[in-house]
Write an enzyme that holds these catalytic residues in place. Structure first.
Site, PDB file in Angstrom:
ATOM      1  N   CYS A  77      -0.520   3.960   2.000  1.00 26.33           N
ATOM      2  CA  CYS A  77      -0.334   3.941   3.803  1.00 26.33           C
ATOM      3  C   CYS A  77       1.133   4.206   3.856  1.00 26.33           C
ATOM      4  CB  CYS A  77      -0.697   2.540   3.953  1.00 26.33           C
ATOM      5  SG  CYS A  77      -2.301   1.971   3.433  1.00 26.33           S
ATOM      6  N   ASP A  78       2.017   3.625   3.112  1.00 23.01           N
ATOM      7  CA  ASP A  78       3.570   3.785   3.662  1.00 23.01           C
ATOM      8  C   ASP A  78       4.515   4.674   2.566  1.00 23.01           C
ATOM      9  OD1 ASP A  78       2.779   1.994   5.389  1.00 23.01           O
ATOM     10  OD2 ASP A  78       3.338   0.301   4.021  1.00 23.01           O
ATOM     11  N   CYS A 138       0.954  -1.310   0.010  1.00 22.52           N
ATOM     12  CA  CYS A 138      -0.013  -0.126  -0.067  1.00 22.52           C
ATOM     13  C   CYS A 138       0.872   1.292  -0.061  1.00 22.52           C
ATOM     14  CB  CYS A 138      -1.005   0.076   1.171  1.00 22.52           C
ATOM     15  SG  CYS A 138      -2.025   1.398   1.289  1.00 22.52           S
TER      16      CYS A 138
END
Length: 328
Positions: free
Chosen positions: A138-139, A135
């Site tokens: 997300c990261d 992701c």
């Protein structure tokens, strides 16, 4: 309908399921959450979460899920840490089995999520959350000024790669062929981005590193030759699979298995059954959007139950005249 019939059963223990449980518990529906052995969902393999509102300093994914669970439990949600093995939504009460144990309810929220497809390497599994991710949204911020690789050839892979160029020094897109499944506009955007390049006719053969990702071993799909490259991050973008095998013979779903809900609601084709989170969302796939749809599912279930009892006005989401007027 027997005395053991519950108001609501929630299947799944991620952000959507726990949020639905919180709202339902506070509405005195005494929900039973069959959260599964892998409770917490994909957040359990996520390290620092910095994009969920309210956690100003960030939080570890498993810790955040424990917070969600504890908050729902505080208001009376009951949990079964096991996997659902069978459902029957053909009539009321709706029935759910965990092995030989049968549960009945007047409403059900399906919040079983989706699972990212991985490469299937043991070394990849060991370094998830330590340089290996599925992701970028997300990261990506953890890879500022880093050298990262993305695996995939569809629109999702290109979206991940292009998003990563906002942070990383260099992004390499690895694809097993020399042609892409991605739309032409996505390929054109990638080719116009100076920070992005391709590694074609290649696959990731091994993820290298002990406590964190340090490099990759790549293999040519043409010559079978292998070579190693240094890498700070690896993003696997080869798709997701909704966890819907138990439901597809009873609930409407799209070609990829994602449950279909009525526009603007979490209602499925079966009255009393609602779907929330990544099990019906193949677009956003974020903890915050999953939690939001979990809230919606609980409110939809509360309204459904109030209608069954003949007093819809008691539900928080009861139809309001001003809402009907605004919709005209």
């Amino acid at each position: 309908m027997n005395d053991n019939t519950r108001e609501l059963i929630i299947i799944g223990g991620g952000p959507a399921g726990y949020t639905a449980a919180l709202y339902a518990a506070r509405a005195d529906l005494a929900p039973l959450v069959i959260e599964g052995f892998a409770w917490g969902g994909q957040l359990m393999i996520t390290s620092d979460v910095e994009n969920y509102p309210g956690y100003a300093d960030g939080i570890m994914g498993p810790e955040m899920m424990a917070d969600f669970r504890r908050q729902a439990e505080r208001f009376g949600a009951e949990f079964v840490t096991d996997d659902v093995t069978k459902v029957d939504f053909s009539r009321q009460p709706l029935r759910v089995w965990v092995g030989d144990d049968e549960y009945a309810a007047r409403s059900v929220v399906v919040a079983t999520g989706a699972s990212a497809r991985w490469l299937g390497l043991e070394s990849e599994d060991q370094l998830k959350g330590r340089g290996v991710s599925a992701c970028a949204t997300c990261d990506a911020a953890f890879f500022r000024d880093k050298d990262v690789y993305v695996v995939g050839g569809g629109d999702s892979a290109f979206e991940e790669a292009l998003f990563l160029t906002k942070f990383a020094t260099r992004v390499h897109l690895v694809h097993r062929r020399d042609e892409f499944r991605a739309s032409k506009i996505m390929v054109d955007r990638a080719e116009a981005n100076e920070k992005l390049d391709y590694v074609l006719n290649a696959v990731v053969d091994e993820v290298l590193g002990e406590s964190k990702l340090e490099g990759l071993r790549l293999r040519s799909t043409v010559t079978d030759e292998t070579w190693e490259v240094p890498a700070d991050g690896l993003f696997v973008a080869i798709g997701h699979d909704p966890n819907t095998a138990l439901f597809v013979d009873q609930l409407d779903h799209d070609a990829n298995g994602y449950l279909v809900t009525k526009q603007g609601t979490t209602e499925t084709n079966v009255p009393g059954v609602f779907a929330a989170g990544d099990v019906q969302d193949h677009t956003y796939r974020q903890a915050v959007t999953a939690a939001g749809s979990g809230c919606m599912a609980a409110l939809d279930a509360e309204r459904f139950l109030a209608l069954l009892e003949g007093h819809p006005g008691t539900a928080l989401t009861a139809p309001r005249a001003e809402a009907e007027e605004a919709a005209v």
